[in-house]
Write a protein that holds these residues in place. Sequence first.
Motif, PDB file in Angstrom:
ATOM      1  N   HIS A  30       0.815  -1.218   0.000  1.00 38.75           N
ATOM      2  CA  HIS A  30       0.000   0.000   0.000  1.00 38.75           C
ATOM      3  C   HIS A  30       0.850   1.270   0.000  1.00 38.75           C
ATOM      4  O   HIS A  30       0.615   2.161   0.816  1.00 38.75           O
ATOM      5  N   PRO A  31       1.813   1.402  -0.895  1.00 37.50           N
ATOM      6  CA  PRO A  31       2.681   2.585  -0.865  1.00 37.50           C
ATOM      7  C   PRO A  31       1.922   3.904  -1.054  1.00 37.50           C
ATOM      8  O   PRO A  31       2.303   4.927  -0.485  1.00 37.50           O
ATOM      9  N   GLN A  32       0.838   3.872  -1.819  1.00 34.98           N
ATOM     10  CA  GLN A  32       0.082   5.095  -2.072  1.00 34.98           C
ATOM     11  C   GLN A  32      -0.511   5.666  -0.786  1.00 34.98           C
ATOM     12  O   GLN A  32      -0.702   6.878  -0.676  1.00 34.98           O
ATOM     13  N   LEU A  85       3.850   7.365  -1.374  1.00 33.72           N
ATOM     14  CA  LEU A  85       5.047   6.847  -2.036  1.00 33.72           C
ATOM     15  C   LEU A  85       4.726   6.282  -3.411  1.00 33.72           C
ATOM     16  O   LEU A  85       3.653   5.727  -3.636  1.00 33.72           O
ATOM     17  N   THR A  86       5.694   6.403  -4.313  1.00 32.65           N
ATOM     18  CA  THR A  86       5.614   5.752  -5.620  1.00 32.65           C
ATOM     19  C   THR A  86       6.965   5.102  -5.902  1.00 32.65           C
ATOM     20  O   THR A  86       7.965   5.379  -5.221  1.00 32.65           O
ATOM     21  N   LEU A  87       6.997   4.230  -6.887  1.00 32.46           N
ATOM     22  CA  LEU A  87       8.217   3.538  -7.319  1.00 32.46           C
ATOM     23  C   LEU A  87       8.979   2.942  -6.139  1.00 32.46           C
ATOM     24  O   LEU A  87      10.180   3.143  -5.981  1.00 32.46           O
ATOM     25  N   LEU A  88       8.277   2.211  -5.307  1.00 36.09           N
ATOM     26  CA  LEU A  88       8.862   1.610  -4.110  1.00 36.09           C
ATOM     27  C   LEU A  88       9.718   0.405  -4.479  1.00 36.09           C
ATOM     28  O   LEU A  88       9.294  -0.456  -5.249  1.00 36.09           O
ATOM     29  N   GLY A 126      12.149   4.833  -2.402  1.00 38.73           N
ATOM     30  CA  GLY A 126      10.946   5.195  -3.131  1.00 38.73           C
ATOM     31  C   GLY A 126      10.963   6.665  -3.479  1.00 38.73           C
ATOM     32  O   GLY A 126      11.914   7.383  -3.175  1.00 38.73           O
ATOM     33  N   ARG A 154       8.218  13.749  -5.452  1.00 35.75           N
ATOM     34  CA  ARG A 154       9.203  13.887  -6.533  1.00 35.75           C
ATOM     35  C   ARG A 154      10.646  13.811  -6.063  1.00 35.75           C
ATOM     36  O   ARG A 154      11.551  14.197  -6.799  1.00 35.75           O
ATOM     37  N   ARG A 200      13.667  11.182  -4.368  1.00 43.29           N
ATOM     38  CA  ARG A 200      14.028   9.819  -3.994  1.00 43.29           C
ATOM     39  C   ARG A 200      14.394   9.814  -2.513  1.00 43.29           C
ATOM     40  O   ARG A 200      15.198  10.632  -2.056  1.00 43.29           O
TER      41      ARG A 200
END
Length: 69
Positions: A31-33, A37-40, A52, A56, A58
Amino acid sequence: MRKFSDEWYEFGRNPFPRLPEYWYQGYVKAHPQEFGLTLLEGPFDTGPDFYGILKRRRVSIEVEKEYIS
């Protein structure tokens, strides 16, 4: 971004202390969202638990079962 109920922090302790940390890592991975978080990537055996993107940038991420850790 996910915010937990104040009840979680009332006594400064995790209400589920017997759960192993990898269960919390699994939740973050699934559940990163919920955490913004994105691109975990991860979890990893050494270093931070995850990498992640947050707003915008890292970031390295440590998942702890006690927020006082």
